[in-house]
Design an enzyme around this catalytic site. Structure first.
Site, PDB file in Angstrom:
ATOM      1  N   ASN A  23       0.830  -1.213   0.000  1.00 28.51           N
ATOM      2  CA  ASN A  23       0.000   0.000   0.000  1.00 28.51           C
ATOM      3  C   ASN A  23       0.859   1.256   0.000  1.00 28.51           C
ATOM      4  O   ASN A  23       0.508   2.259  -0.624  1.00 28.51           O
ATOM      5  CB  ASN A  23      -0.947  -0.005   1.200  1.00 28.51           C
ATOM      6  CG  ASN A  23      -2.195  -0.828   0.941  1.00 28.51           C
ATOM      7  OD1 ASN A  23      -3.067  -0.415   0.179  1.00 28.51           O
ATOM      8  ND2 ASN A  23      -2.261  -2.005   1.540  1.00 28.51           N
ATOM      9  N   HIS A 136      -8.169  -1.098   5.749  1.00 25.57           N
ATOM     10  CA  HIS A 136      -8.518  -2.352   6.428  1.00 25.57           C
ATOM     11  C   HIS A 136      -9.122  -3.316   5.408  1.00 25.57           C
ATOM     12  O   HIS A 136      -9.969  -2.911   4.602  1.00 25.57           O
ATOM     13  CB  HIS A 136      -9.518  -2.075   7.553  1.00 25.57           C
ATOM     14  CG  HIS A 136      -9.857  -3.296   8.345  1.00 25.57           C
ATOM     15  ND1 HIS A 136      -8.996  -3.838   9.272  1.00 25.57           N
ATOM     16  CD2 HIS A 136     -10.948  -4.105   8.309  1.00 25.57           C
ATOM     17  CE1 HIS A 136      -9.537  -4.936   9.782  1.00 25.57           C
ATOM     18  NE2 HIS A 136     -10.724  -5.114   9.226  1.00 25.57           N
ATOM     19  N   GLU A 201      -7.390  -2.482  -2.519  1.00 23.46           N
ATOM     20  CA  GLU A 201      -6.801  -1.520  -1.574  1.00 23.46           C
ATOM     21  C   GLU A 201      -5.922  -0.521  -2.325  1.00 23.46           C
ATOM     22  O   GLU A 201      -5.921   0.685  -2.040  1.00 23.46           O
ATOM     23  CB  GLU A 201      -5.949  -2.248  -0.522  1.00 23.46           C
ATOM     24  CG  GLU A 201      -6.747  -3.150   0.398  1.00 23.46           C
ATOM     25  CD  GLU A 201      -5.863  -3.878   1.411  1.00 23.46           C
ATOM     26  OE1 GLU A 201      -4.800  -3.372   1.772  1.00 23.46           O
ATOM     27  OE2 GLU A 201      -6.261  -4.984   1.842  1.00 23.46           O
TER      28      GLU A 201
HETATM   29  C1  GRF Z   1      -3.214  -4.869   4.027  1.00 27.40           C
HETATM   30  O1  GRF Z   1      -3.991  -6.000   3.775  1.00 27.40           O
HETATM   31  C2  GRF Z   1      -3.994  -3.865   4.828  1.00 27.40           C
HETATM   32  O2  GRF Z   1      -5.358  -3.890   4.549  1.00 27.40           O
HETATM   33  C3  GRF Z   1      -3.756  -4.319   6.229  1.00 27.40           C
HETATM   34  O3  GRF Z   1      -2.425  -4.753   6.257  1.00 27.40           O
HETATM   35  C4  GRF Z   1      -2.035  -5.170   4.945  1.00 27.40           C
HETATM   36  C5  GRF Z   1      -0.818  -4.392   4.591  1.00 27.40           C
HETATM   37  O4  GRF Z   1      -0.241  -4.834   3.381  1.00 27.40           O
HETATM   38  N1  GRF Z   1      -4.036  -3.252   7.164  1.00 27.40           N
HETATM   39  P1  GRF Z   1       0.971  -4.016   2.760  1.00 27.40           P
HETATM   40  O5  GRF Z   1       2.094  -3.992   3.798  1.00 27.40           O
HETATM   41  O6  GRF Z   1       0.486  -2.663   2.416  1.00 27.40           O
HETATM   42  O7  GRF Z   1       1.387  -4.813   1.543  1.00 27.40           O
END
Ligand code: GRF
Length: 242
Positions: A23, A136, A201
């Site tokens: 993310n 989330h 996401e």
């Molecule tokens: C994601 O699934 C987010 O929704 C959750 O933690 C994960 C983080 O993934 N809060 P990344 O580190 O961004 O790949």
């Protein structure tokens, strides 16, 4: 108290992450730092627009030294600040004190939690009310807390998704900014479902940040209300299938 959104200038973002940082990567692509190494994916040269960007990522803070997210930040030319806070190392008071100092030093306007696996204190979230946001992997208010994908599979739902929400003193309880649905498919396990949600996401988070920065979200509202405050984007039938 800093100015509310929209700001009359490019906003300065901090991203807090604990792990791999996918993310974070999507936020870096959407809001590149001003001094990205030329030719990198986060280079502003990639954007030929003359419009000032709505935001730039100026700081990445990680509570797990050595986590991939911090390496991603360094590769993109963003200040990467490890502040250790793990099971037996560091503590919340020290972390938040050093975090606040870094946020002040970098003039941060908005904090994005991106796979940040710690719970910040009510004092901290109150100080940043309306200016701290999280991603989330469920359609909140369903499946709060850890292992949201496992919770969805155990509940037998046929649709789940992701939520970008403001952070308040609760766990995954703040006002919803944006949601995207994905189907739960026959044969899904936690991993296949998590991957499908993660794709959404990466779309939802930058869009939610843009909406916040345009002042389109009432940040003063109380708990999340899926029916009124939440917006579902995407096509549950057509998106994100494996
Ligand atoms: C994601 O699934 C987010 O929704 C959750 O933690 C994960 C983080 O993934 N809060 P990344 O580190 O961004 O790949």
């Amino acid at each position: 108290m800093p100015a509310p959104f929209p700001l009359p200038r490019t906003a300065r973002l901090a991203v807090l992450a604990s792990g791999r940082g996918s993310n974070l990567a999507s936020l870096l692509n959407a809001f590149p730092p001003s001094e990205a190494p030329s030719g990198s994916a986060a280079s502003p040269d990639a954007d030929a627009s003359t419009e000032p960007p709505p935001a730039r990522v100026v700081l990445v803070v990680g509570n797990v030294p050595g986590a991939a997210a911090l390496a991603r930040a360094e590769a993109a030319g963003v200040a990467a600040r490890p502040i250790a806070w793990m099971r037996q190392v560091g503590d919340r008071v020290t972390f938040e004190r050093e975090l606040q100092a870094s946020l002040d030093e970098h003039g941060v306007d908005l904090i994005c939690l991106a796979g940040f696996m710690r719970i910040l204190s009510p004092d901290f979230t109150r100080r940043w009310a309306g200016r701290i946001v999280n991603v989330h992997p469920s359609l909140l208010p369903a499946f709060r807390g850890l292992h949201a994908q496992r919770q969805a599979l155990q509940a037998g739902v046929t649709t789940t998704g992701c939520t970008i929400h403001l952070v308040d003193a609760g766990v995954d309880t703040g006002r919803i900014v944006l949601q995207r649905r994905v189907p739960v498919l026959p044969g899904d396990d936690e991993s296949t479902l998590a991957d499908r949600i993660l794709d959404q996401e990466h779309v939802a988070y930058p869009e939610a940040v843009r909406r916040l920065l345009r002042g389109e979200v009432d940040a003063t509202g109380g708990a999340a209300d899926l029916g009124e405050a939440g917006e579902i984007g995407g096509d549950p039938e057509g998106e994100g299938t494996a």
